[in-house]
Design a protein around this motif. Structure first.
Motif, PDB file in Angstrom:
ATOM      1  N   SER A 147      -6.416  -8.567  -6.598  1.00 63.26           N
ATOM      2  CA  SER A 147      -6.977  -7.265  -6.955  1.00 63.26           C
ATOM      3  C   SER A 147      -5.948  -6.157  -6.783  1.00 63.26           C
ATOM      4  N   GLY A 148      -4.934  -6.411  -5.972  1.00 60.49           N
ATOM      5  CA  GLY A 148      -3.889  -5.440  -5.682  1.00 60.49           C
ATOM      6  C   GLY A 148      -3.308  -5.735  -4.326  1.00 60.49           C
ATOM      7  N   GLY A 149      -2.565  -4.767  -3.788  1.00 61.25           N
ATOM      8  CA  GLY A 149      -1.963  -5.015  -2.485  1.00 61.25           C
ATOM      9  C   GLY A 149      -1.104  -3.859  -2.012  1.00 61.25           C
ATOM     10  N   ASN A 150      -0.520  -4.078  -0.856  1.00 56.29           N
ATOM     11  CA  ASN A 150       0.403  -3.113  -0.255  1.00 56.29           C
ATOM     12  C   ASN A 150       1.837  -3.566  -0.427  1.00 56.29           C
ATOM     13  N   VAL A 151       2.723  -2.584  -0.483  1.00 53.04           N
ATOM     14  CA  VAL A 151       4.157  -2.827  -0.645  1.00 53.04           C
ATOM     15  C   VAL A 151       4.871  -2.118   0.495  1.00 53.04           C
ATOM     16  N   SER A 190      -0.754  -5.268   8.892  1.00 52.12           N
ATOM     17  CA  SER A 190      -1.747  -5.007   7.856  1.00 52.12           C
ATOM     18  C   SER A 190      -2.791  -6.117   7.730  1.00 52.12           C
ATOM     19  N   PRO A 191      -2.416  -7.418   7.804  1.00 49.08           N
ATOM     20  CA  PRO A 191      -3.452  -8.454   7.720  1.00 49.08           C
ATOM     21  C   PRO A 191      -4.496  -8.331   8.831  1.00 49.08           C
ATOM     22  N   LYS A 192      -4.078  -7.922  10.010  1.00 51.36           N
ATOM     23  CA  LYS A 192      -5.026  -7.756  11.116  1.00 51.36           C
ATOM     24  C   LYS A 192      -5.959  -6.574  10.853  1.00 51.36           C
ATOM     25  N   ILE A 193      -5.415  -5.490  10.305  1.00 48.26           N
ATOM     26  CA  ILE A 193      -6.229  -4.308   9.997  1.00 48.26           C
ATOM     27  C   ILE A 193      -7.264  -4.638   8.917  1.00 48.26           C
ATOM     28  N   HIS A 194      -6.803  -5.181   7.806  1.00 48.42           N
ATOM     29  CA  HIS A 194      -7.714  -5.468   6.693  1.00 48.42           C
ATOM     30  C   HIS A 194      -8.664  -6.621   7.019  1.00 48.42           C
ATOM     31  N   GLY A 195      -8.164  -7.584   7.782  1.00 46.01           N
ATOM     32  CA  GLY A 195      -9.036  -8.681   8.199  1.00 46.01           C
ATOM     33  C   GLY A 195     -10.187  -8.189   9.064  1.00 46.01           C
ATOM     34  N   HIS A 196      -9.903  -7.224   9.925  1.00 49.74           N
ATOM     35  CA  HIS A 196     -10.951  -6.615  10.758  1.00 49.74           C
ATOM     36  C   HIS A 196     -12.010  -5.966   9.881  1.00 49.74           C
ATOM     37  N   ILE A 244       6.442  11.629  -3.940  1.00 46.92           N
ATOM     38  CA  ILE A 244       7.192  11.001  -2.853  1.00 46.92           C
ATOM     39  C   ILE A 244       8.319  10.121  -3.385  1.00 46.92           C
ATOM     40  N   GLY A 245       8.132   9.576  -4.581  1.00 51.36           N
ATOM     41  CA  GLY A 245       9.176   8.740  -5.177  1.00 51.36           C
ATOM     42  C   GLY A 245       9.136   7.298  -4.718  1.00 51.36           C
ATOM     43  N   ALA A 246       7.979   6.859  -4.217  1.00 57.67           N
ATOM     44  CA  ALA A 246       7.831   5.486  -3.731  1.00 57.67           C
ATOM     45  C   ALA A 246       6.374   5.080  -3.834  1.00 57.67           C
ATOM     46  N   VAL A 247       6.139   3.775  -3.924  1.00 61.64           N
ATOM     47  CA  VAL A 247       4.790   3.216  -4.045  1.00 61.64           C
ATOM     48  C   VAL A 247       4.536   2.276  -2.873  1.00 61.64           C
ATOM     49  N   ASN A 248       3.370   2.426  -2.226  1.00 61.08           N
ATOM     50  CA  ASN A 248       3.004   1.480  -1.168  1.00 61.08           C
ATOM     51  C   ASN A 248       1.670   0.794  -1.417  1.00 61.08           C
ATOM     52  N   THR A 249       0.979   1.162  -2.510  1.00 60.18           N
ATOM     53  CA  THR A 249      -0.329   0.587  -2.809  1.00 60.18           C
ATOM     54  C   THR A 249      -0.427   0.283  -4.305  1.00 60.18           C
ATOM     55  N   LEU A 250      -0.904  -0.912  -4.626  1.00 55.51           N
ATOM     56  CA  LEU A 250      -1.027  -1.363  -6.015  1.00 55.51           C
ATOM     57  C   LEU A 250      -2.477  -1.723  -6.323  1.00 55.51           C
ATOM     58  N   ALA A 270     -14.394 -14.208  -4.869  1.00 53.99           N
ATOM     59  CA  ALA A 270     -13.863 -13.477  -3.720  1.00 53.99           C
ATOM     60  C   ALA A 270     -12.618 -12.706  -4.135  1.00 53.99           C
ATOM     61  N   LYS A 271     -12.503 -11.501  -3.639  1.00 54.54           N
ATOM     62  CA  LYS A 271     -11.349 -10.666  -3.974  1.00 54.54           C
ATOM     63  C   LYS A 271     -10.217 -10.914  -2.976  1.00 54.54           C
ATOM     64  N   THR A 272      -9.009 -10.864  -3.491  1.00 48.45           N
ATOM     65  CA  THR A 272      -7.837 -11.140  -2.665  1.00 48.45           C
ATOM     66  C   THR A 272      -6.822 -10.026  -2.822  1.00 48.45           C
ATOM     67  N   ALA A 273      -6.281  -9.564  -1.687  1.00 42.27           N
ATOM     68  CA  ALA A 273      -5.221  -8.554  -1.681  1.00 42.27           C
ATOM     69  C   ALA A 273      -4.115  -9.024  -0.740  1.00 42.27           C
ATOM     70  N   PHE A 274      -3.039  -8.263  -0.670  1.00 42.63           N
ATOM     71  CA  PHE A 274      -1.851  -8.736   0.047  1.00 42.63           C
ATOM     72  C   PHE A 274      -1.023  -7.558   0.546  1.00 42.63           C
ATOM     73  N   VAL A 275      -0.071  -7.881   1.406  1.00 42.69           N
ATOM     74  CA  VAL A 275       1.035  -6.987   1.713  1.00 42.69           C
ATOM     75  C   VAL A 275       2.307  -7.784   1.475  1.00 42.69           C
ATOM     76  N   THR A 276       3.270  -7.159   0.808  1.00 38.44           N
ATOM     77  CA  THR A 276       4.534  -7.841   0.561  1.00 38.44           C
ATOM     78  C   THR A 276       5.704  -6.995   1.028  1.00 38.44           C
ATOM     79  N   GLY A 277       6.675  -7.665   1.573  1.00 36.68           N
ATOM     80  CA  GLY A 277       7.919  -7.043   2.029  1.00 36.68           C
ATOM     81  C   GLY A 277       8.919  -8.148   2.280  1.00 36.68           C
ATOM     82  N   HIS A 278      10.041  -7.809   2.867  1.00 43.65           N
ATOM     83  CA  HIS A 278      11.067  -8.812   3.162  1.00 43.65           C
ATOM     84  C   HIS A 278      11.955  -8.296   4.299  1.00 43.65           C
TER      85      HIS A 278
END
Length: 279
Positions: free
Chosen positions: A60-64, A20-26, A86-92, A5-13
Motif C-alpha cells: 500500500s506504501g511505506g516509509n523511506v 518503525s516496525p515496532k511503532i506501526h506494529g503497536h 523540504i526536497g526529500a520524501v519519507n512517505t510513499l 490484508a494491507k502491507t507497508a514497509f520502511v526501507t533504508g540501507h
C-alpha cells in the motif's frame, strides 16, 4: 469476500536499527487491523527497481529513510507540498493510480512540540543548529507555524546560506562563532546535528545564553536526554526530546495505508523508550 490484508514497509540501507516496525506494529494490534509493516534493506543501486515493483508486490506504501529520501523525491510521480519544500520524501502511497511521495518529518517535529510544549510557536526567534536534511524539515515546520525569525547556525556557512535562500524571507544563515549572540533573545533552540548522540557527546550549543522563557529541543533521541537537554534542564528551561518527532512523523503514513489516524500515547512512547534502553 474479505479484503486482502494491507502491507507497508520502511526501507533504508542499513535498516535493521529502525524502530518503525515496532511503532506501526503497536498500532496495527491496538486498532485490530489485519495488516503488516516490515523493514526492507534496499541498496542504493536497487532502489529504483524496488519502487517500480511496489504495487505488483502488494504494498500500500511505506516509509523511506537514509540514504533513499532524495532518490525517492526524484522517482515518485507526484509530491506533496511538504516534500517539495523540504526536497526529500519519507512517505510513499498510491493515489489515483500514481505513486505519491510526501514528507512528514516537519509534521512530526511540530506535533511533538505541540504535545510536550504547548504554545511553543509563540516563542520565536528560533535558532536551528545544523544545515542537513533534518534541518530542512524543521525550518519548514517553523515557517509554516509563522515564526518570522529563523536563524540557521552551521559549521559550513555556505550550507546554511543555501538553506536560507531556499526558505526565503525571515530565514538567515550564520557561522558557529555567532551562536552566543544569536541565543540572547531566542525563544527556541533546536539541535538537528548529530552532536549529543551516543559516541558523539559534545554540547551542540551552550544554553546558558538563552532567555529564561526559552524552549530547547533536540531531534536526537538516543540518548533521550542529550548533553544539550541536560544543560538546558539544569537551567530550568523547558526541554523536549526527539523521540516524539519519530512517533508523530509516523502518524500520517499509517492513516494513508491502513485508514485509521493513530494516536501517539504514553503507552507507545514507553514501548519505544524500553526498546532504546534494551539496545
Amino acid at each position: 469476500m474479505a479484503e486482502a490484508a494491507k502491507t507497508a514497509f520502511v526501507t533504508g540501507h542499513p535498516i535493521a536499527h529502525s524502530r518503525s516496525p515496532k511503532i506501526h506494529g503497536h498500532w496495527l494490534e491496538k486498532y485490530g487491523i489485519d495488516g503488516s509493516y516490515r523493514a526492507i534493506d534496499v541498496a542504493p543501486d536497487d532502489f529504483a527497481a524496488f519502487l517500480s515493483t511496489l504495487r505488483d508486490n502488494g504494498y500500500s506504501g511505506g516509509n523511506v529513510t537514509i540514504p533513499h529520501k532524495e532518490s525517492a523525491f526524484a522517482l515518485v510521480a507526484r509530491r506533496d507540498e511538504a516534500a517539495e519544500a523540504i526536497g526529500a520524501v519519507n512517505t510513499l502511497w498510491f493515489e489515483d493510480g500514481a505513486l505519491w511521495g510526501g514528507n512528514t518529518d516537519g509534521h512530526g517535529f511540530a506535533a511533538n512540540l505541540d504535545q510536550r510544549a504547548p504554545g511553543w510557536a509563540e516563542h520565536g526567534p528560533a535558532v536551528v543548529l545544523g544545515a542537513g536534511g533534518a534541518s530542512r524539515a524543521v525550518i519548514h515546520a517553523l515557517v509554516e507555524r509563522g515564526i518570522k525569525d529563523v536563524r540557521i547556525v552551521n559549521r559550513t556557512l555556505a550550507r546554511a546560506q543555501e538553506l536560507a535562500r531556499r526558505f526565503g524571507a525571515g530565514v538567515s544563515a550564520h557561522g558557529e562563532q555567532a551562536t552566543g549572540e544569536l541565543l540572547a533573545d531566542a525563544g527556541l533552540l533546536i539541535n538537528t546535528t548529530a552532536l549529543g548522540m551516543h559516541g558523539n557527546e559534545a554540547l551542540a550549543a551552550d544554553p546558558a545564553g538563552l532567555p529564561d522563557h526559552a524552549i530547547v529541543t533536540d531531534i536526537v533521541y538516543v540518548p533521550l536526554e542529550t548533553p544539550l537537554l541536560a544543560a538546558a534542564r539544569a537551567r530550568n528551561l523547558r526541554t523536549v526530546d526527539g523521540l516524539g518527532m519519530l512517533l508523530h512523523q509516523a502518524v500520517p503514513g499509517f492513516e494513508r495505508w491502513f485508514g485509521i489516524r493513530p494516536d501517539v500515547t504514553a503507552e507507545l512512547r514507553q514501548l519505544i523508550v524500553a526498546d532504546i534502553g534494551a539496545k
